[in-house]
Scaffold this motif. Structure first.
Motif, PDB file in Angstrom:
ATOM      1  N   VAL A  42     -57.447 -18.894 -22.384  1.00  0.00           N
ATOM      2  CA  VAL A  42     -57.153 -20.262 -21.945  1.00  0.00           C
ATOM      3  C   VAL A  42     -55.657 -20.337 -21.708  1.00  0.00           C
ATOM      4  O   VAL A  42     -54.863 -20.047 -22.615  1.00  0.00           O
ATOM      5  CB  VAL A  42     -57.598 -21.290 -23.004  1.00  0.00           C
ATOM      6  CG1 VAL A  42     -57.248 -22.704 -22.567  1.00  0.00           C
ATOM      7  CG2 VAL A  42     -59.097 -21.167 -23.256  1.00  0.00           C
ATOM      8  N   THR A  43     -55.249 -20.720 -20.517  1.00  0.00           N
ATOM      9  CA  THR A  43     -53.842 -20.636 -20.133  1.00  0.00           C
ATOM     10  C   THR A  43     -53.002 -21.824 -20.596  1.00  0.00           C
ATOM     11  O   THR A  43     -51.873 -21.987 -20.149  1.00  0.00           O
ATOM     12  CB  THR A  43     -53.712 -20.474 -18.616  1.00  0.00           C
ATOM     13  OG1 THR A  43     -54.344 -21.597 -17.977  1.00  0.00           O
ATOM     14  CG2 THR A  43     -54.370 -19.191 -18.140  1.00  0.00           C
ATOM     15  N   LEU A  98     -59.703 -19.044 -18.147  1.00  0.00           N
ATOM     16  CA  LEU A  98     -59.973 -20.441 -17.813  1.00  0.00           C
ATOM     17  C   LEU A  98     -58.638 -21.084 -17.474  1.00  0.00           C
ATOM     18  O   LEU A  98     -57.768 -21.236 -18.334  1.00  0.00           O
ATOM     19  CB  LEU A  98     -60.649 -21.167 -18.978  1.00  0.00           C
ATOM     20  CG  LEU A  98     -60.964 -22.658 -18.780  1.00  0.00           C
ATOM     21  CD1 LEU A  98     -61.761 -22.892 -17.502  1.00  0.00           C
ATOM     22  CD2 LEU A  98     -61.722 -23.217 -19.966  1.00  0.00           C
ATOM     23  N   ASP A  99     -58.461 -21.421 -16.213  1.00  0.00           N
ATOM     24  CA  ASP A  99     -57.186 -21.937 -15.720  1.00  0.00           C
ATOM     25  C   ASP A  99     -57.379 -23.349 -15.187  1.00  0.00           C
ATOM     26  O   ASP A  99     -58.495 -23.869 -15.130  1.00  0.00           O
ATOM     27  CB  ASP A  99     -56.637 -21.004 -14.636  1.00  0.00           C
ATOM     28  CG  ASP A  99     -55.115 -21.046 -14.549  1.00  0.00           C
ATOM     29  OD1 ASP A  99     -54.492 -21.864 -15.246  1.00  0.00           O
ATOM     30  OD2 ASP A  99     -54.540 -20.261 -13.772  1.00  0.00           O
ATOM     31  N   ALA A 260     -61.155 -23.864 -13.639  1.00  0.00           N
ATOM     32  CA  ALA A 260     -61.932 -22.801 -13.010  1.00  0.00           C
ATOM     33  C   ALA A 260     -61.811 -21.527 -13.832  1.00  0.00           C
ATOM     34  O   ALA A 260     -60.860 -21.351 -14.594  1.00  0.00           O
ATOM     35  CB  ALA A 260     -61.443 -22.544 -11.584  1.00  0.00           C
ATOM     36  N   VAL A 261     -62.777 -20.657 -13.658  1.00  0.00           N
ATOM     37  CA  VAL A 261     -62.783 -19.367 -14.347  1.00  0.00           C
ATOM     38  C   VAL A 261     -62.498 -18.261 -13.339  1.00  0.00           C
ATOM     39  O   VAL A 261     -63.069 -18.242 -12.239  1.00  0.00           O
ATOM     40  CB  VAL A 261     -64.133 -19.124 -15.059  1.00  0.00           C
ATOM     41  CG1 VAL A 261     -64.216 -17.694 -15.602  1.00  0.00           C
ATOM     42  CG2 VAL A 261     -64.312 -20.124 -16.196  1.00  0.00           C
ATOM     43  N   PHE A 262     -61.614 -17.338 -13.753  1.00  0.00           N
ATOM     44  CA  PHE A 262     -61.255 -16.182 -12.936  1.00  0.00           C
ATOM     45  C   PHE A 262     -61.389 -14.923 -13.787  1.00  0.00           C
ATOM     46  O   PHE A 262     -61.415 -14.984 -15.011  1.00  0.00           O
ATOM     47  CB  PHE A 262     -59.809 -16.300 -12.429  1.00  0.00           C
ATOM     48  CG  PHE A 262     -59.569 -17.474 -11.522  1.00  0.00           C
ATOM     49  CD1 PHE A 262     -59.694 -17.353 -10.153  1.00  0.00           C
ATOM     50  CD2 PHE A 262     -59.213 -18.714 -12.051  1.00  0.00           C
ATOM     51  CE1 PHE A 262     -59.478 -18.440  -9.312  1.00  0.00           C
ATOM     52  CE2 PHE A 262     -58.993 -19.794 -11.224  1.00  0.00           C
ATOM     53  CZ  PHE A 262     -59.118 -19.663  -9.852  1.00  0.00           C
ATOM     54  N   ALA A 263     -61.447 -13.790 -13.113  1.00  0.00           N
ATOM     55  CA  ALA A 263     -61.454 -12.483 -13.768  1.00  0.00           C
ATOM     56  C   ALA A 263     -60.337 -11.644 -13.154  1.00  0.00           C
ATOM     57  O   ALA A 263     -59.812 -11.984 -12.083  1.00  0.00           O
ATOM     58  CB  ALA A 263     -62.809 -11.800 -13.565  1.00  0.00           C
TER      59      ALA A 263
END
Length: 330
Positions: A42-43, A98-99, A260-263
């Motif tokens: 989590v950023t 999660l950004d 949003a979720v990133f990889a």
């Protein structure tokens, strides 16, 4: 057949074979995924909206995927510290991010970043959007967007000030966008966080804020703030009687805080698709949906391709706003 072509054909066959073996191995790994716990970075720090969303979705995502989801907060620098961690992580689906909306705004605000936003992250899912809402101190003589535009366009008398969580924050950019589209000259007052900013707006120290609905709506319902308009493209189902800024005289205005979720880039498509589908399933859970909607969220749950389109549009939009408003932070 020319004998001279045989070595070349052998090399091509070798490459095709290697590619086929790699593709088979990747497909097998994706089919087995996940086989161990997943870390969701989590950023932002604990306690904020992004963290609340992560801790709401994490246990449900773990139940769907069949492996624990460990929440790891890596806040700082508008999401860039956590982003740098994920950008360097192995692209195997066991580190996700999660950004928030700064993901699409930082490339416009900073000439030097810790990563390349488009190159270093694979999109997974746009989870939700929360419209910013224009709020004022209840005693402030502004009841409509037209009132604010009239005050903000005056060249004599007192300036109109708006508060934000800090330079380059989502609230700051929401106000900058308003200035550009409404041709006003609202003056920015930066705070060290959204909480202190909202406290001063409620107290009347700074009269205006383009606040996140998630944090401001309870104060609106409690009478400590007055909501003037929503920053969404359409009226929010959570507040259907509140007009949008766009319909109130500022066509084209839309400002959201989103998650949003990133990889890491290079994560197999089969893995990002699997996580995206799992998140879509989680977001359909009635308890999850109710809690997110109570925060004013518009639930999305997109495909990776849709998130990629969305983030590129966000980056282009905010680059234009930052350039025209001369807001670059470095």
């Amino acid at each position: 057949m020319n004998l001279n072509t045989l070595p070349r054909l052998a090399r091509r066959a070798g490459r095709w074979f290697a590619a086929a073996v790699m593709a088979t191995a990747t497909a097998a790994a994706a089919a087995a995924y996940p086989e161990r716990p997943i870390t969701l970075v989590v950023t932002y720090p604990p306690g904020g909206t992004v963290d609340v969303v992560a801790r709401l979705l994490g246990p449900r995502l773990a139940a769907v995927l069949g492996q624990p989801v460990i929440i790891e907060n890596r806040g700082g620098a508008g999401g860039m510290i956590g982003g740098a961690v994920v950008a360097k992580a192995a692209p195997d689906g066991y580190t996700l991010m999660l950004d928030a909306s700064n993901h699409g705004q930082n490339p416009a605000l900073h000439s030097k970043m810790m990563f390349d936003t488009l190159r270093d992250f694979a999109p997974v899912s746009l989870l939700l959007r929360v419209p910013n809402i224009l709020v004022v101190t209840p005693s402030y003589p502004v009841k409509t967007v037209a009132d604010l535009i009239k005050l903000g366009q005056k060249t004599d008398g007192e300036k109109v000030y708006f508060a934000s969580a800090g330079p380059g924050s989502a609230q700051h950019l929401a106000g900058a966008l308003f200035n550009l589209l409404a041709h006003t000259d609202l003056q920015h007052v930066a705070y060290k966080g959204g909480g202190p900013a909202m406290v001063d707006v409620m107290a009347g120290q700074v009269p205006v804020m383009f606040a996140s609905m998630a944090s401001s709506w309870p104060h609106v319902k409690g009478g400590k703030l007055r909501a003037i308009a929503s920053g969404g493209a359409q009226r929010s189902p959570a507040m259907p009687d509140l007009p949008t800024i766009a319909e109130s005289g500022v066509p084209g205005y839309a400002s959201y805080e989103w998650n949003a979720v990133f990889a890491p880039a290079g994560t197999p498509t089969a893995v990002t698709d699997k996580v995206s589908q799992a998140l879509a399933q989680v977001l359909k859970d009635p308890q999850v949906a109710t809690q997110l909607q109570d925060m004013g969220a518009e639930i999305v749950g997109s495909t990776p391709a849709a998130l990629d389109t969305f983030r590129r549009a966000e980056i282009d939009k905010w680059k234009k706003v930052v350039s025209e408003a001369h807001l670059q932070l470095d």
